[in-house]
Write a protein that holds these residues in place. Structure first.
Motif, short mmCIF file in Angstrom:
data_model
loop_
_atom_site.label_atom_id
_atom_site.label_comp_id
_atom_site.label_asym_id
_atom_site.label_seq_id
_atom_site.Cartn_x
_atom_site.Cartn_y
_atom_site.Cartn_z
N LYS A 189 10.14 6.29 -4.05
CA LYS A 189 9.17 7.07 -4.89
C LYS A 189 8.00 7.96 -3.71
N PRO A 190 7.99 9.38 -4.81
CA PRO A 190 6.72 10.54 -3.93
C PRO A 190 5.41 10.14 -3.36
N VAL A 191 5.43 11.03 -2.21
CA VAL A 191 4.18 9.91 -1.89
C VAL A 191 3.56 11.69 -1.05
N THR A 192 2.61 11.37 -1.14
CA THR A 192 1.61 12.86 -0.52
C THR A 192 1.21 12.94 0.79
N VAL A 193 1.33 13.89 1.59
CA VAL A 193 0.84 13.65 3.32
C VAL A 193 -0.31 14.48 3.59
N TRP A 194 -0.83 14.00 4.48
CA TRP A 194 -2.62 14.96 4.26
C TRP A 194 -1.94 14.94 5.34
N ARG A 195 -2.36 16.02 6.50
CA ARG A 195 -2.53 16.59 7.87
C ARG A 195 -4.09 16.62 7.99
N GLN A 196 -4.31 15.62 9.09
CA GLN A 196 -6.15 14.69 9.32
C GLN A 196 -6.64 16.37 9.79
N GLY A 197 -7.81 16.28 9.09
CA GLY A 197 -9.43 17.29 9.21
C GLY A 197 -10.20 17.22 10.42
N ASN A 198 -10.91 18.33 11.10
CA ASN A 198 -11.49 18.04 11.96
C ASN A 198 -11.95 16.71 13.19
N THR A 199 -12.25 15.74 11.36
CA THR A 199 -12.63 14.00 12.31
C THR A 199 -11.06 13.53 11.72
N PRO A 200 -11.38 12.28 12.50
CA PRO A 200 -10.36 11.35 12.43
C PRO A 200 -10.28 10.77 11.28
N GLY A 201 -8.92 10.50 10.60
CA GLY A 201 -9.63 9.77 8.99
C GLY A 201 -9.33 10.52 8.05
N SER A 202 -9.79 11.76 8.01
CA SER A 202 -10.52 13.24 6.98
C SER A 202 -8.91 13.56 6.70
N ARG A 203 -9.41 14.60 5.40
CA ARG A 203 -7.99 14.87 4.93
C ARG A 203 -8.53 16.61 4.85
N GLY A 204 -7.11 17.23 5.42
CA GLY A 204 -6.81 18.22 6.20
C GLY A 204 -6.52 18.61 5.08
N ASP A 205 -5.42 19.85 5.09
CA ASP A 205 -4.02 20.37 4.26
C ASP A 205 -3.16 19.74 4.25
N LYS A 206 -3.13 19.71 2.65
CA LYS A 206 -1.59 19.04 1.78
C LYS A 206 -0.27 19.10 2.71
N VAL A 207 0.14 18.67 2.63
CA VAL A 207 1.67 19.25 3.48
C VAL A 207 3.00 19.07 2.34
N ALA A 208 3.77 19.83 2.62
CA ALA A 208 4.84 19.71 1.81
C ALA A 208 5.88 18.82 1.76
N SER A 209 6.46 18.12 1.15
CA SER A 209 7.31 17.24 1.93
C SER A 209 7.95 16.79 0.72
N LYS A 210 8.88 15.81 0.96
CA LYS A 210 10.08 14.85 -0.10
C LYS A 210 10.65 14.06 0.28
N THR A 211 11.21 13.09 -0.43
CA THR A 211 11.82 11.61 -0.37
C THR A 211 13.34 11.97 -0.76
N ARG A 212 13.95 10.88 0.13
CA ARG A 212 14.89 11.05 -0.74
C ARG A 212 16.12 10.24 0.62
N ASN A 213 16.87 9.50 -0.69
CA ASN A 213 17.33 8.32 0.62
C ASN A 213 16.68 7.73 1.51
N GLY A 214 15.23 6.84 0.88
CA GLY A 214 14.11 6.80 1.94
C GLY A 214 13.65 7.19 2.93
N THR A 215 14.10 8.35 2.65
CA THR A 215 13.63 9.12 4.39
C THR A 215 12.40 9.86 3.99
N LEU A 216 11.35 10.19 4.56
CA LEU A 216 10.59 11.23 4.43
C LEU A 216 10.84 12.51 5.43
N SER A 217 11.25 13.98 4.46
CA SER A 217 11.05 14.82 5.30
C SER A 217 9.78 16.02 4.66
#
Length: 1005
Positions: free
Chosen positions: A962-990
């Motif tokens: 299933k699709p997922v969303t990848v967030w790069r951590q922001g300036n503090t631990p656990g925070s949302r920074g930039d949303k990162v383009a990603s894809k899932t295929r055959n169980g692999t996240l790229s």
């Protein structure tokens, strides 16, 4: 925590009320932890250490007053020689920006050496004084506008004193002893000693106030063939009314030695002492008592920790902080101990550390536990004296002579037990007092209070002394050799900080600085201690820190930290590996008793017998408190062990023998190395029970076994494949203890003496006796690899392969000792591998701040080990690996055989059990991922954490479609920074990470 009960000191079962009545009414469940969580992930327990803290380490009172007077006043917060000017407002705003709920304000005199403005200053503000509380209250009032709490150096024995003395009229009391001769005809005596005037430690300069001198006359009878002389307590007679003192004003030591005339010692940067002569005459009617024992008493600005006023005072102090509105989130507790001087090996008399804490409260408590004859303890310090017969006219003047109450082997052991009881009571009571205060603080604050630090400022063997001539001293510190001089452990024991395991009751999490001041710890002693302490801690974390070495050495040791799971203060730096290991420590099958009573038998020796890493350690007291036997395994917390080993245990408790018997009754294995015990910790005879357990008979001697310097131990029977071991020295750790046996297999001899046996009990368990010290030194500090302890343990099947069908022994400890890599396994199934760092001989100065040019010259003379991992069909813990990378590798295979977590540097792929996982088309600086553990999950939050950096796309086998969303951590631990383009295929996240290493959170859509 359960209510505090009178401590189980050595032998006694005490029928008594609670130590502090307030503790009896406290909840057995600690307050809730303040857990920070974002909308992606939570940070409970050790994960909270990722946030770090803003703040200031104070080195002068002026800094504190400036912070309190104006929040915009810039203060130098540097702990280096440079300046770093920040205001209280700057500190608070930085904390808020970094989501850091706590700011640190603590005094630490260690750093004053790097600050010109701290020289010559005298500290007057202490946390238990109204002036200090008022200043912290002002700072708190400002910080509360930002919602911030504090980490304060509040509940530390070093900090509590000045206010306590003013309020209670009590103080600490230390006794300093020195021996000499007395003319029995005239009663004349004359004894010189170094009267100590000030001490220095990380809380500043501590004045000592002379509090009277006492003198005791005695006589002794030498015990042939031993270092002991018998002195009956009834033959010790006080003659203090004859005392006179002569002061040699021009003979000084320490920081005052270079001064002209009389200086204020409290304004000098360290320990000071002056030479005095204690003399007198008379008392000719007391008989032929031809020796004297002089006791110089000092009052110190610290607590009488044993007073009935101690606990109420600490509670009242906490109330004052609470009433002032000061919110305390953590305690700055680095290197906790009672007052004492930090100088290494330089404030002795005739080479002996000869001061002990003996407050009135201590005397009363010791007498309550062990008899009223101890109510006046000064004369009993004669039985602590070592090597002070320097006035003799024969070679005994150079020997480490000691006094005993009785000449029999039992009497000699009873005297050592007296010393063991002293050290243990001091240690246990001080820790329990401050644990009680911390629990009260948590109750007042309404949440758990972190106290991440380690006990003691000086470790053994790090600060032990060898005569190294003009060679680097730290390259010598791996083995008891003939140039060994003395350990610093007695200094720590007298300062109530020789037991890391007991201090773990207060320090959450804990650890050690064993690899400090330039010592590299190439036998991994500090790693093993940390791995042993962490699983016992309320916060499952213990670090094995290091400092005082070139950057390139530092980096290579950090690879080992990552592989061991002993992550230091900066937990964020090791995040990729903590993710895979679930912030835990390695597993082993052997538990060894930490030889804490070695110092009580002879204070010359330290806290170690053999620096051996491939076992966990625990004190006998902690084992008695926490251990149980289940199906032949010794279970301590969430760890279980198939083998229990004693390395030097002169006073085992009945509880310890019961645990050993239970293990053997359930097919476990017990190994006893070192002296057979005559007495248990209650003073009762236990030798017969011990002999029955091991199937041997032992004849006690008056000299703690036999000297066997230069002899060889030969092996036979089960251990016949092992070559002979040479006994290096005549020192106590190298003594042999021969036995006879009728029903045990003989496995070791030296000449006609049997020194090793193995008894297979009817119920399947095994009892092994080794009447010598098995040596092990993977550092090759003597030019060869000494591994007899490992070979013995391997020969006793302590390191079995992962499966009977394994092609080779793939046990992680077995591989660590026999291959070029350190390997470890973890409770969650993770496996780690890292290059060894055991053959780089120390040749650098040990300063904290480094000079890059000097270090570059030093490194040009060293062949640095490669930090690359090149694994080909490497079999470890049931798996075989092909991998190329650098630094440490950690991975975890799930129950279905799939790779579910990984951490590696400078890598792009790994093959495990024949299945290749291509993680990138080219090597990346770092690739790591792991599923979020249950304790860290939040609703609709991240399910995986990825840490990566490098050029190009990475491919992570998460096993998802299933699709997922990848967030790069922001300036503090656990925070949302930039949303990162990603894809899932055959169980692999790229996705394509940034070139700089960053943290990413993977959230299901």
């Amino acid at each position: 925590m359960l209510k505090r009960i009178l401590i189980p000191v050595l032998l006694m079962t005490l029928q008594s009320s609670t130590l502090w009545s307030s503790a009896a009414n406290r909840s057995a469940t600690p307050p809730q932890e303040n857990v920070y969580q974002s909308d992606l992930i939570a940070f409970p327990g050790p994960w909270a250490f990722a946030f770090g803290k803003q703040g200031i380490i104070l080195v002068t009172d002026e800094q504190l007053m400036q912070l309190a007077s104006n929040p915009d006043t810039k203060v130098n917060t540097s702990v280096k020689t440079d300046e770093r000017m920040r205001s209280l407002r700057d500190i608070c705003e930085a904390a808020v920006a970094n989501k850091q709920p706590t700011i640190r304000i603590a005094f630490d005199y260690f750093w004053a050496q790097y600050r010109e403005d701290a020289k010559g200053t005298v500290r007057k503000l202490f946390p238990d004084t109204p002036e200090y509380i008022e200043l912290i209250g002002k700072i708190s009032a400002f910080a509360s506008n930002y919602g911030l709490g504090f980490e304060l150096s509040l509940l530390s024995p070093l900090e509590i004193g000045r206010g306590y003395c003013r309020e209670t009229g009590e103080s600490g009391r230390w006794m300093h002893y020195r021996e000499g001769l007395r003319d029995p005809r005239t009663g004349a005596y004359s004894v010189q000693l170094w009267r100590q005037k000030t001490w220095a430690n990380n809380k500043g300069i501590i004045p000592l106030t002379p509090d009277g001198i006492r003198v005791f006359a005695f006589r002794e009878t030498a015990i042939p063939g031993s270092p002991y002389s018998e002195v009956s307590p009834k033959d010790i007679v006080e003659i203090s009314d004859s005392v006179e003192v002569e002061r040699f004003a021009g003979i000084k030591r320490g920081a005052e030695a270079a001064s002209d005339g009389e200086a204020d010692p409290t304004a000098l940067p360290g320990y000071t002492a002056e030479r005095i002569r204690v003399f007198g005459k008379g008392k000719t009617d007391i008989g032929p008592l031809d020796r004297v024992f002089v006791v110089q008493q000092y009052r110190t600005e610290e607590m009488d920790y044993f007073s009935d006023n101690a606990a109420p005072y600490l509670h009242g102090l906490i109330d004052k902080y609470a009433d002032a509105g000061i919110r305390i989130n953590a305690l700055y507790s680095d290197e906790t101990h009672i007052q004492g001087d930090w100088t290494y090996n330089e404030h002795h008399d005739n080479g002996e550390f000869s001061v002990r804490y003996v407050s009135p409260g201590f005397e009363a408590k010791f007498a309550e536990l062990y008899g009223q004859h101890y109510s006046d303890f000064a004369k009993w310090l004669l039985y602590f004296s070592r090597g002070q017969r320097d006035s003799e006219n024969d070679l005994s003047a150079k020997r480490g002579s000691m006094r005993v109450t009785d000449a029999t082997p039992t009497g000699i052991q009873q005297t050592a037990l007296l010393r063991a009881r002293y050290y243990e009571l001091l240690q246990e009571h001080v820790v329990d007092l401050f644990v009680d205060a911390k629990e009260y603080l948590e109750e007042k604050m309404g949440h758990q209070v972190h106290s991440k630090a380690h006990a003691t400022w000086a470790e053994s063997p790090t600060i032990d002394q060898w005569d190294s001539g003009q060679l680097n001293p730290y390259a010598q510190k791996y083995e008891y050799t003939s140039n060994f001089i003395s350990s610093n452990t007695v200094h720590q024991a007298a300062s109530a900080c020789y037991d890391y395991f007991k201090w773990g009751d207060f320090l959450h999490g804990t650890g050690n600085d064993t690899a400090e001041v330039g010592w590299l710890d190439r036998n991994y002693w500090g790693f093993a201690l940390a791995s042993s302490l962490g699983p016992l801690n309320r916060i499952r974390n213990a670090y094995a820190a290091h400092w005082g070495m070139p950057k390139e050495i530092n980096e290579r040791r950090r690879h080992l930290i990552d592989a061991w799971g002993t992550h230091a203060w900066r937990a964020q730096a090791s995040l990729p590996y903590t993710l895979v290991q679930d912030f835990d420590h390695r597993l082993v099958d052997i538990l060894t008793l930490y030889p804490i009573d070695l110092v009580a038998v002879d204070e010359r020796f330290g806290s170690w017998m053999t620096q051996y890493a491939y076992t966990n350690y625990i004190t006998a007291n902690k084992l008695a408190e926490l251990g149980k036997v289940v199906d032949g395994k010794l279970v301590v917390g969430d760890r279980s062990y198939s083998t229990l080993m004693a390395s030097f245990e002169p006073f085992p408790s009945e509880r310890l023998l019961t645990l050993m018997e239970s293990m053997i009754d359930q097919s476990g294995q017990v190994i006893w190395s070192g002296p057979p015990p005559i007495l248990d910790n209650s003073g009762s005879r236990i030798l017969d029970r011990w002999q029955s357990l091991f199937g041997v008979e032992y004849l006690p001697t008056q000299d703690n076994g036999y000297i066997a310097a230069g002899r060889q131990i030969s092996f036979e029977g089960t251990l016949r494949h092992i070559g002979p071991q040479t006994v290096l020295t005549d020192l106590l750790p190298d003594r042999i203890y021969p036995v006879s046996t009728n029903n045990s297999e003989i496995i070791a001899r030296t000449g006609r003496h049997t020194v090793g046996t193995r008894l297979q009990h009817n119920k399947g368990g095994t009892a092994v006796y080794l009447g010598f010290r098995p040596r092990d030194d993977q550092s090759m500090s003597l030019g060869y690899d000494e591994r007899h302890l490992f070979d013995i343990l391997a020969g006793l099947d302590c390191y079995p392969a992962s499966s009977p069908n394994a092609l080779a022994n793939d046990n992680t400890e077995y591989l660590s000792r026999t291959s070029e890599y350190f390997t470890a396994r973890f409770p969650n199934g993770a496996i780690s591998v890292a290059p060894h760092l055991r053959h780089v001989e120390e040749n650098w100065p040990g300063g904290y701040h480094r000079d890059p040019e000097v270090d570059a010259k030093i490194l040009s003379q060293i062949e640095l080990p490669d930090d690359r991992l090149s694994l080909e069909q490497f079999h470890v813990n049931g798996h075989y690996i092909d991998y190329e990378g650098s630094g440490a590798l950690s991975f975890r295979i799930g129950d279905t055989g799939k790779l579910i977590s990984f951490a590696g540097k400078d890598c792009s792929r790994i093959r495990i059990d024949g299945q290749e996982h291509i993680l990138a088309k080219q090597d990346h600086t770092l690739i790591a991922w792991a599923p979020v553990s249950d304790e860290r999950k939040v609703e609709a939050g991240a399910q995986w954490v990825v840490v990566a950096g490098g050029k190009g796309e990475i491919q992570i086998p998460l096993g998802i479609e299933k699709p997922v969303t990848v967030w790069r951590q922001g300036n503090t631990p656990g925070s949302r920074g930039d949303k990162v383009a990603s894809k899932t295929r055959n169980g692999t996240l790229s996705f394509k990470p940034t070139s700089e290493v960053a943290i990413y959170y993977v959230v299901p859509n």
